[in-house]
Structures are given as C-alpha cells and as structure tokens.
Design a protein around this motif. Sequence first.
Motif, short mmCIF file in Angstrom:
data_model
loop_
_atom_site.label_atom_id
_atom_site.label_comp_id
_atom_site.label_asym_id
_atom_site.label_seq_id
_atom_site.Cartn_x
_atom_site.Cartn_y
_atom_site.Cartn_z
N HIS A 207 7.72 -8.65 -6.00
CA HIS A 207 8.32 -7.63 -6.87
C HIS A 207 8.13 -6.22 -6.31
O HIS A 207 8.77 -5.28 -6.76
N ALA A 208 7.22 -6.09 -5.37
CA ALA A 208 6.96 -4.80 -4.75
C ALA A 208 6.58 -5.09 -3.30
O ALA A 208 6.23 -6.22 -2.97
N PRO A 209 6.65 -4.10 -2.42
CA PRO A 209 6.30 -4.36 -1.02
C PRO A 209 4.84 -4.73 -0.85
O PRO A 209 4.00 -4.36 -1.67
N LEU A 210 4.54 -5.43 0.23
CA LEU A 210 3.15 -5.75 0.56
C LEU A 210 2.39 -4.48 0.92
O LEU A 210 3.00 -3.50 1.35
N PRO A 211 1.05 -4.51 0.79
CA PRO A 211 0.26 -3.33 1.20
C PRO A 211 0.52 -2.97 2.67
O PRO A 211 0.43 -1.80 3.04
N THR A 212 0.81 -3.96 3.50
CA THR A 212 1.05 -3.67 4.91
C THR A 212 2.29 -2.79 5.09
O THR A 212 2.46 -2.15 6.13
N VAL A 213 3.14 -2.77 4.07
CA VAL A 213 4.33 -1.91 4.12
C VAL A 213 4.10 -0.65 3.30
O VAL A 213 4.35 0.46 3.77
N ALA A 214 3.63 -0.81 2.09
CA ALA A 214 3.38 0.33 1.21
C ALA A 214 2.09 0.12 0.43
O ALA A 214 2.08 -0.46 -0.64
N GLY A 215 0.99 0.55 1.03
CA GLY A 215 -0.32 0.39 0.39
C GLY A 215 -0.82 1.71 -0.14
O GLY A 215 -0.22 2.30 -1.02
N LEU A 216 -1.93 2.17 0.44
CA LEU A 216 -2.50 3.46 0.03
C LEU A 216 -1.47 4.57 0.23
O LEU A 216 -0.90 4.69 1.31
N TRP A 217 -1.26 5.36 -0.77
CA TRP A 217 -0.28 6.45 -0.74
C TRP A 217 1.07 5.98 -0.19
O TRP A 217 1.74 6.70 0.54
N ASP A 218 1.37 4.72 -0.52
CA ASP A 218 2.63 4.11 -0.08
C ASP A 218 2.80 4.03 1.43
O ASP A 218 3.91 3.94 1.94
N ARG A 219 1.70 4.05 2.14
CA ARG A 219 1.74 3.94 3.61
C ARG A 219 1.27 2.54 4.02
O ARG A 219 0.54 1.88 3.27
N PRO A 220 1.61 2.11 5.25
CA PRO A 220 1.14 0.81 5.73
C PRO A 220 -0.39 0.74 5.71
O PRO A 220 -1.06 1.63 6.22
N GLY B 285 1.47 -7.41 10.28
CA GLY B 285 2.50 -6.92 9.37
C GLY B 285 2.67 -5.41 9.37
O GLY B 285 3.58 -4.88 8.75
N ILE B 286 1.78 -4.72 10.06
CA ILE B 286 1.88 -3.26 10.12
C ILE B 286 2.98 -2.87 11.12
O ILE B 286 3.04 -3.44 12.22
N GLY C 122 -12.18 -4.74 -7.39
CA GLY C 122 -12.20 -5.57 -6.19
C GLY C 122 -10.83 -6.18 -5.91
O GLY C 122 -10.55 -6.60 -4.79
N GLU C 123 -9.99 -6.23 -6.91
CA GLU C 123 -8.62 -6.72 -6.72
C GLU C 123 -7.91 -5.67 -5.89
O GLU C 123 -8.01 -4.47 -6.17
N GLU C 124 -7.19 -6.09 -4.84
CA GLU C 124 -6.82 -5.10 -3.82
C GLU C 124 -5.92 -3.98 -4.34
O GLU C 124 -6.10 -2.82 -3.94
N SER C 125 -4.98 -4.28 -5.22
CA SER C 125 -4.10 -3.19 -5.66
C SER C 125 -4.82 -2.28 -6.66
O SER C 125 -4.59 -1.07 -6.71
N ALA C 126 -5.75 -2.86 -7.44
CA ALA C 126 -6.55 -2.04 -8.35
C ALA C 126 -7.49 -1.15 -7.53
O ALA C 126 -7.74 0.00 -7.89
N LEU C 127 -8.00 -1.72 -6.44
CA LEU C 127 -8.88 -0.94 -5.57
C LEU C 127 -8.13 0.28 -5.03
O LEU C 127 -8.67 1.39 -4.99
#
Lengths: 442, 213
Positions: free
Chosen positions: A194-207, A67-68, A172-177
């Motif tokens: 409701h929001a993009p997957l982490p593979t699209v916008a995760g840490l600092w909104d990056r893949p 997905g990256i 441990g929950e990925e978005s809380a992490l």
Amino acid sequence: MAEYKLLLEHADDPAYRTLAGYQAKGGYQALRKAVGMDRQAVIDEVKKSGLRGRGGAGFPTWIKWNGIEKEKTAPHYILCNADEGEPGTFKDKQIMETVPFLMVEGMTIAGWATQGDHGYVYIRAEFCDAAKAVRQAIDEAYAAGLLGKDILGTGWDFDLDIHLGAGSYECGEESALMSSLMGERGMPRLKFPHAPLPTVAGLWDRPTVINNVETYACAPFIVERGGDWYATLGASTKNSRGTKIFSVSGHLNRPGNYEIEFGTTLGELIDLAGGVKGGALKACVPGGSSVQILRGDGLRDAVIGYEEMWEAGSMVGSGGCMVLNEHTCIVSFIWRTAQFYAMESCGKCTPCREGTKWMLQIMERIVRGNGQPGDMDLLMEITKQIDGRSFCGLGDAAAWPVAAALKVFPEEFEYFIKHGRSMIDTPQARALAPRWAQTVGV
Amino acid sequence: MSELIQIGAARPKAPQPQDLTLRWSERAVEELEALKGHYPDLKSLILPALWISQREYGGHLPPEGIAEVAARLQRTYAEIEGVATFYSMYNTAHAPGRHMIEVCTCLSCHMCGAYRLADILEEKLGVKMGETTEDGVFTLHEVECLDACDRAPVIQVGPDYLDPQATLQDEGGEAKMRAWVDRLIDDLRSRPEPSSVRLADTVVQVHVRATER
Ligand SMILES: Cc1cc2nc3c(=O)[nH]c(=O)nc-3n(C[C@H](O)[C@H](O)[C@H](O)COP(=O)(O)O)c2cc1C
Ligand code: SF4
Ligand code: FES
C-alpha cells in the motif's frame, strides 16, 4: 552441539570495547576490505551468506541492501533497530554493551554498500549502559577517521548518530521506529504494497536500510571471511545460516545469552543454560513473547532454524527463549502476556487496540476465579479477529501466544474456568502469584 | 484492571504563552543546538528535547516543561504534548519521588518471583504500585520487560538496572530478596540526586558526540 561464539567470542574482554582492542583482534579489517571492493560485490557476499534479519521476521538482509537505488538521487539512510523490547530477549543489549564495534562496523559496511550518508542507532532509553558503550565506540571511530569525512581515504562521508526512544515497545516495529525518530508518536505507517518499501521511501521519505543490531553485527564476519564461509554455519538446516544469539531466561540454572549455530536443538540450548531449575521442564517459548508456546515433551529435539521451528509449531523470532518448569501456571503466564500487549498496543487500529484489552479482561476474570463457560471459545474468536486484521505486527503478535496456549494447554484453561483456581496447585506455583490472585493460585 | 492501564486520565492545563518563563540552563540550550546538526528535519529534536526538559524540570514534565520544548522548537503545545504522552518514560502525569523504583513484572520476572519482590517493596515502603511515599523519597512503579530477563526479577532505578540475584526457585530466595530490598532502600535514601534526573541526563549525554561537547 556446543556454543559457537562468533559475535560473542570476545564479549568477556573489556579491551574489545575499545578501538585499539577491537583492531588488535582483527576489527575493521572487514571495512578496509569492503571499501576496496565494488559496492555490489559486498551485497553479493551478503547474499551468498544467506544472512536473514535477526530482529524477528527473518527477512533476507541482502534484499534490503540491494533494494537501495544504485543511481543516487537523494540522501540514503542506514538505520539500526536497537529498540529491543520483546519480553525474553536481551541479546542486542549484550552486543551493544560488550561488542559495540561489531555493530558500528557493520553499519558502516552497510553504508558503504548502499552509498549511505547518515546512520542512526535507535536505542530504547532504558538501555543506558548499552547506549554509553555505543557512544564511546562511535566517538572513537570518528576520532580515527572510521566515521565522518573521507573514510579510509575513499572520499566517502558517513555520519553515525544515536537516538534514544522514551519507553514504547511499538517503536521496535520498523515504521513506528521511523515515526518516532522523526519526532512523532511511535505509531506505524502504511506498508508495502500500500506504500513504498523503506528501501524506497523510509526516513524522511528517503531510501533507508533498517536492520537489527545482531544483523549488522554479522556483516563484518561475512565480508572478512566471505559469504560462502558464513553459509557453512547452519548448513544442516533448510535455510538458516550462521549463528544466532539466544537469550535464555526463566527457570534455568544459568540464564543468559548463548550463541549457537543454526541446527542446534532446543534441548542443547537449555542444557547450555545449565538445565531447568526447580522442577521438570514443562514448556518453552523459544523466540520471545510473540511466538507460540511449545509443550515440554518433545521440544528438546526441536531443531533451531527458521523453517524447522515453524514445523515444530513455533518461531525463531528474536531469540528470546523462555523456559518454564512444572510449577508454572500457563494460564497465569498467558494472562501476563495479554497484559503486556494490551499495555503496549499503540491504539492506532481497532482490532488490536480493542482486541488486546478484551483478551486481557477475559484473562483477568479467569485468573480472578470468575471465568465463564465459553471463555475459551471467546478468546479464540478474538485472536482470529485480531490476527491478520491489524495494522501492524503487534496485533498478530498479541494473538499468536494466546491462540497457541489455548491449543497446547487446553486442560489448564478448562480447569481454571471450571474450578475457579489454578490446576497447578503447588507451593512453588502459589508463591509466584500476585497477592490478589493467591487465593486462586494463578 | 492493572495499575498499568489508565484510560482517560485528565491532563493538566497548558500554560498561556505569555505566562511562560523559559527555565532551561545554558548547558541545555547548548545541547539542543549541538543536536540540530544530527537531523535533516528539526522535528526529530522533539524526543531529545523532551528528555532535556525532563532533566531541567527536575525529573518530570509539567505543562511548563512541555511548553518550553514547544517554544524552543517553534511547534505547538498540542503537538509536543501529544508526543510526550505517548511514551511511558516521560513523567507527564505526575512528578515522581526522588527515587522511582520500576519493578519489572513481565514474563520472565513474573516466573522468577517479581510479584513477591513487588510485595516486599510495597510492604517496606508502605505504598502501592503507582504511589509515592509521604516523604516524597520513593515512587513505586510496575513496568514491562526491561530486557534483562537473565537477571530476573529485575528493577530499574534511574539509569541503573538492579537485581537481588535470587529467584523464588532458589533456596531461601524470598529471604534474600527481603535482605536485598532493605539494603537497596537504605542505599537509595543516602543518595540525594533524583534518579529520574540522572536518567534523563544520561540519555541526553549519549546523544552528544565527543566533538560537540
Ligand atoms: C511490534 C513489533 C516490535 C518489534 N520490535 C523489534 C525490536 O525491538 N527490535 C528489532 O530488531 N526488530 C523489531 N521488530 C521487527 C522490525 O519491525 C523489523 O522487522 C526489523 O527491525 C528488521 O530488521 P532485520 O531484518 O535485521 O531483522 C518488531 C516488529 C514488531 C511488529
Ligand atoms: S496492531 Fe496494535 S500496535 Fe499495530 S497499529 Fe494496530 S493498534 Fe497499533
Ligand atoms: S521480564 Fe523482566 S526483564 Fe524481561
């Protein structure tokens, strides 16, 4: 079936914790192979392997990696969830303490496959020994050019850092992490759709790829021996491939981590851990505190596999198998479970913040001998109000064990509420009770 | 309800910026500098900086320790306090004794006799969970699963996990627990370094790459 030691084969060998020892046993062959392969070919091997996330949800790993974005427009991050906090689970701890290079190499392979720039291992701060072992592994890998600039002469740079938490199960929950790593309270964020997957916008909104420690530790074997080979493990199950490390604890003669092939039965797993201690088998929670409790009769034949376990009435979860003998008061066990979730609820959403406290209050009055006639219905009603209505998985995970226990062991709840004391009236059971509860047994 | 759940506890007042004296050692400042290279956004330094501060302030985070993090990262006191109070391992509510003994009473530990072990510790030290002995040497705390359930019942002191290697299901298990607690307390008494400082230091060191030392 016996143990099948793939990840933990060299866990007892201290040399394997050093780069030299790891390489002597074939370590980093997989990364060398991977960087000679097309990035997509690496992801395809992971797809063939059938690897599913070992952190609890069993999501296919290749889908995340695939997905990256392939045309890189921003930095890519590789995140390792080493916040292991699920009661009953202690496998990631052992992986990091005894075979840390598998995780480090696995993350590097994930980095290569997804054009990663920077990886982070988010470890719970209690795990000092594990964190030190990972620190040493990362430092050695840097010194040998297996991390940092121009890895193995490919021109590809990849950094890897450690970030420690500070005491919170919810992280441990990925978005809380990710919130926590970005310097915030460990509260979850809005999720797909409701929001993009982490593979699209995760840490600092990056893949961002986020996987569990054990998931990454499987990657070197998949790349080195091939996805097809890996998929032969567990082939007897519907859709669970490879090995899984189960942390087995509770009333057992030899509690510990046992790595088994999917398709093994719960009974075989319990036997590996030396069998039940102090009495007959009463119940088992196979996959960590968040999953449904199973009754002792019949559970020995339950097959360990994601789908198979679900059919048996529970889940593989994170692999934290807790085994309970006949002197266990299930009401007390569930009271303590309720306390855990009430304690760890992050407070962001009402169903979980309030619901977990209500469940605890009701459980607490039951174990204090003051249960009220309708308490079982009330508890069940609250679980329904939490499950599926919470912002993140913690709420669901708080509701499931309570709902399951009410269904599986209704007689114990009925007895406790009616008589104001535990149905399990043995000296062994009494000895386990907190002092304030000894008059009622718990 | 359990000692673990405290709702609405009053927070100490924040110091005024003009009253704040920065107290971090040179080493601490260097550590923070080194970590800056790890993240694209300096906000990520909040958790590690709080660990550094907890070590520098002797194992807990008084308002000054929080304010110093805010000052060094150029963020507001309210933000840093908000983050710090979310996490259970930052000692923001009170300073623990020299040795904080954290007893896991979660599921597997409970099943193996953690509450009995907790009783034995309370009797031995003459304090209840959440309290500190009068001489300031020991604080007892109840914690959730330490994820070492194979060693149940298990406790944490600073960076170390310790266990009596006996459960209530074992022959003479309770007596073994008692003897172990006696040895543990004697041993800890002889250790001068506060365990929460040792823990915070370990956590900080783990963040720093070999090339940054
Ligand atoms: C409350 C909660 C706690 C969780 N804790 C962990 C954890 O400690 N470790 C972990 O790997 N996954 C944990 N998860 C699952 C992660 O959110 C995520 O699914 C996982 O890290 C993905 O990795 P995987 O696909 O390799 O399993 C937790 C989920 C929830 C809802
Ligand atoms: S379900 Fe619980 S842990 Fe998750 S966001 Fe809601 S309150 Fe927080
Ligand atoms: S229940 Fe105590 S360490 Fe897991």
